[in-house]
Design a protein around this motif. Sequence first.
Motif, mmCIF file in Angstrom:
data_model
loop_
_atom_site.group_PDB
_atom_site.id
_atom_site.type_symbol
_atom_site.label_atom_id
_atom_site.label_comp_id
_atom_site.label_asym_id
_atom_site.label_seq_id
_atom_site.Cartn_x
_atom_site.Cartn_y
_atom_site.Cartn_z
ATOM 1 N N ASN A 1 0.816 -1.226 0.000
ATOM 2 C CA ASN A 1 0.000 0.000 0.000
ATOM 3 C C ASN A 1 0.846 1.270 0.000
ATOM 4 O O ASN A 1 0.333 2.353 0.297
ATOM 5 C CB ASN A 1 -0.933 -0.002 1.213
ATOM 6 N N TRP A 2 2.124 1.126 -0.308
ATOM 7 C CA TRP A 2 3.022 2.284 -0.351
ATOM 8 C C TRP A 2 3.162 2.726 -1.806
ATOM 9 O O TRP A 2 3.742 1.997 -2.614
ATOM 10 C CB TRP A 2 4.387 1.894 0.212
ATOM 11 N N PRO A 3 2.665 3.898 -2.191
ATOM 12 C CA PRO A 3 2.709 4.325 -3.596
ATOM 13 C C PRO A 3 4.139 4.397 -4.141
ATOM 14 O O PRO A 3 5.083 4.763 -3.433
ATOM 15 C CB PRO A 3 2.071 5.727 -3.560
ATOM 16 N N LEU A 4 4.274 4.025 -5.405
ATOM 17 C CA LEU A 4 5.546 4.107 -6.132
ATOM 18 C C LEU A 4 6.642 3.277 -5.484
ATOM 19 O O LEU A 4 7.826 3.616 -5.580
ATOM 20 C CB LEU A 4 6.001 5.565 -6.261
ATOM 21 N N THR A 5 6.260 2.200 -4.825
ATOM 22 C CA THR A 5 7.234 1.371 -4.118
ATOM 23 C C THR A 5 7.299 0.007 -4.782
ATOM 24 O O THR A 5 6.290 -0.695 -4.872
ATOM 25 C CB THR A 5 6.859 1.212 -2.643
ATOM 26 N N ASP A 6 8.494 -0.346 -5.250
ATOM 27 C CA ASP A 6 8.693 -1.607 -5.961
ATOM 28 C C ASP A 6 9.978 -2.249 -5.462
ATOM 29 O O ASP A 6 11.040 -1.636 -5.546
ATOM 30 C CB ASP A 6 8.784 -1.355 -7.465
ATOM 31 N N PRO A 7 9.917 -3.481 -4.928
ATOM 32 C CA PRO A 7 11.141 -4.122 -4.411
ATOM 33 C C PRO A 7 12.253 -4.247 -5.442
ATOM 34 O O PRO A 7 13.430 -4.169 -5.094
ATOM 35 C CB PRO A 7 10.642 -5.511 -3.964
ATOM 36 N N SER A 8 11.889 -4.433 -6.705
ATOM 37 C CA SER A 8 12.923 -4.566 -7.732
ATOM 38 C C SER A 8 13.675 -3.265 -7.956
ATOM 39 O O SER A 8 14.714 -3.249 -8.625
ATOM 40 C CB SER A 8 12.300 -5.024 -9.051
ATOM 41 N N ILE A 9 13.161 -2.164 -7.389
ATOM 42 C CA ILE A 9 13.813 -0.856 -7.532
ATOM 43 C C ILE A 9 14.434 -0.399 -6.219
ATOM 44 O O ILE A 9 15.584 0.052 -6.182
ATOM 45 C CB ILE A 9 12.805 0.201 -8.033
ATOM 46 N N PHE A 10 13.683 -0.505 -5.103
ATOM 47 C CA PHE A 10 14.190 0.087 -3.859
ATOM 48 C C PHE A 10 15.205 -0.787 -3.134
ATOM 49 O O PHE A 10 15.928 -0.301 -2.262
ATOM 50 C CB PHE A 10 13.045 0.481 -2.919
ATOM 51 N N LEU A 11 15.284 -2.084 -3.431
ATOM 52 C CA LEU A 11 16.275 -2.923 -2.767
ATOM 53 C C LEU A 11 17.665 -2.599 -3.297
ATOM 54 O O LEU A 11 17.922 -2.698 -4.493
ATOM 55 C CB LEU A 11 15.947 -4.403 -2.987
ATOM 56 N N MET A 12 18.556 -2.226 -2.408
ATOM 57 C CA MET A 12 19.896 -1.802 -2.772
ATOM 58 C C MET A 12 20.950 -2.786 -2.259
ATOM 59 O O MET A 12 20.805 -3.342 -1.167
ATOM 60 C CB MET A 12 20.208 -0.417 -2.190
ATOM 61 N N SER A 13 21.995 -2.994 -3.058
ATOM 62 C CA SER A 13 23.108 -3.825 -2.599
ATOM 63 C C SER A 13 23.822 -3.129 -1.445
ATOM 64 O O SER A 13 24.018 -1.918 -1.449
ATOM 65 C CB SER A 13 24.091 -4.058 -3.744
ATOM 66 N N GLU A 14 24.234 -3.916 -0.485
ATOM 67 C CA GLU A 14 24.906 -3.384 0.708
ATOM 68 C C GLU A 14 26.399 -3.699 0.598
ATOM 69 O O GLU A 14 26.778 -4.853 0.428
ATOM 70 C CB GLU A 14 24.265 -4.020 1.943
ATOM 71 N N PRO A 15 27.273 -2.678 0.614
ATOM 72 C CA PRO A 15 28.686 -2.869 0.270
ATOM 73 C C PRO A 15 29.412 -3.927 1.086
ATOM 74 O O PRO A 15 30.206 -4.683 0.518
ATOM 75 C CB PRO A 15 29.295 -1.475 0.506
ATOM 76 N N LEU A 16 29.153 -4.006 2.390
ATOM 77 C CA LEU A 16 29.911 -4.944 3.217
ATOM 78 C C LEU A 16 29.739 -6.373 2.729
ATOM 79 O O LEU A 16 30.718 -7.098 2.552
ATOM 80 C CB LEU A 16 29.480 -4.828 4.684
ATOM 81 N N HIS A 17 28.489 -6.809 2.504
ATOM 82 C CA HIS A 17 28.233 -8.195 2.120
ATOM 83 C C HIS A 17 28.323 -8.411 0.610
ATOM 84 O O HIS A 17 28.841 -9.426 0.159
ATOM 85 C CB HIS A 17 26.857 -8.647 2.618
ATOM 86 N N HIS A 18 27.814 -7.474 -0.188
ATOM 87 C CA HIS A 18 27.728 -7.693 -1.622
ATOM 88 C C HIS A 18 29.030 -7.398 -2.351
ATOM 89 O O HIS A 18 29.212 -7.860 -3.486
ATOM 90 C CB HIS A 18 26.611 -6.844 -2.214
ATOM 91 N N TRP A 19 29.924 -6.631 -1.754
ATOM 92 C CA TRP A 19 31.205 -6.363 -2.408
ATOM 93 C C TRP A 19 32.358 -6.977 -1.626
ATOM 94 O O TRP A 19 33.036 -7.884 -2.110
ATOM 95 C CB TRP A 19 31.433 -4.854 -2.545
ATOM 96 N N HIS A 20 32.593 -6.507 -0.416
ATOM 97 C CA HIS A 20 33.793 -6.903 0.312
ATOM 98 C C HIS A 20 33.731 -8.344 0.808
ATOM 99 O O HIS A 20 34.678 -9.115 0.625
ATOM 100 C CB HIS A 20 34.022 -5.940 1.482
ATOM 101 N N LYS A 21 32.626 -8.730 1.436
ATOM 102 C CA LYS A 21 32.532 -10.107 1.924
ATOM 103 C C LYS A 21 32.373 -11.090 0.766
ATOM 104 O O LYS A 21 32.865 -12.211 0.821
ATOM 105 C CB LYS A 21 31.375 -10.244 2.908
#
Length: 308
Positions: A173-193
């Motif tokens: 029910n949150w307008p203009l909200t889409d998980p495929s857009i708002f989910l962001m990679s987190e540097p610690l786990h997605h890059w360094h780890k």
Amino acid sequence: MTGARITHPLLLGLTNICMCTRTKLSSKAFLLMALLPIPNYLHPNKHMQGMLEDRLIHQCLSIVLQPLMKAAKVGIMMSDLVGNVWHCFTPLAAYIVNTPEAAMLACVCRKTSPFTMASYLQFGDIFRHPSHTRSITLDQLDSITVDPNNLEAYFDACAEYRLNSVCTPFWMNWPLTDPSIFLMSEPLHHWHKEFFDHDCQWCLTIVGTSELDFRFLILQPITGYCHFTGGISRLKQVTGRGHHDIQHYIVGLISGAALCHFIIAVCALMDVQYLAQSPTPDDDLLASIDQALLTFHEHKDIILTSGA
């Protein structure tokens, strides 16, 4: 938390704060909004326990973020730093999480992409699969006629669509909200780890543990850079800073000891990690990231064929 109690902290920040300021802990650019509970469940089935935990997180987020959802619909009057009053709206611009949390928020099962329609069987594809948009997820949930309170039956019905059985996502029910857009990679786990758990382990396998440790050992110590006097194969409790320090040396140290295509694949992933950290991305940078990923896909088979 004291008394052997643990919780998930939920932090809130503003996207219009400069990245250099927002990423510094001393700037206190994030506000602690809530502590999400992590209870113990009595259901004997671990899958049902995971379903209940995911549902609880979504329900808590729906309650805590309700004012922001309302402001996204009708707006709210807010003042800026110089006292001007503006009619503002609050869309969900980014939710920074690791991979398991991203899957949970996107309402998909583990080993399923929270961003695209790909499952673990298609993760090696060279092309990008269609986006897993909010409309697709909500349509899939609407097509399930099983009572959500019938946990086992609802879980089986959701398995057909590779959903995690969350029946009411917090973002529905949150307008203009889409998980495929708002989910962001987190540097610690997605890059360094990711680098330490995968890229670095490939290099240790190909070059050899003793050889790569020796190459780290004989490096000339440089002020401002970590010197690994005992190598890297026996490191324990390595922080993101340690992962970052190893990245400085890895491509140069495997040169001459690994196959050319292997070095190109590792170097391409390093290019992606460094380019993605740019504070001012533009179209040229995104094109460079795409080209680096394409280069990795063209040479990644050597990682499998060499046994890494």
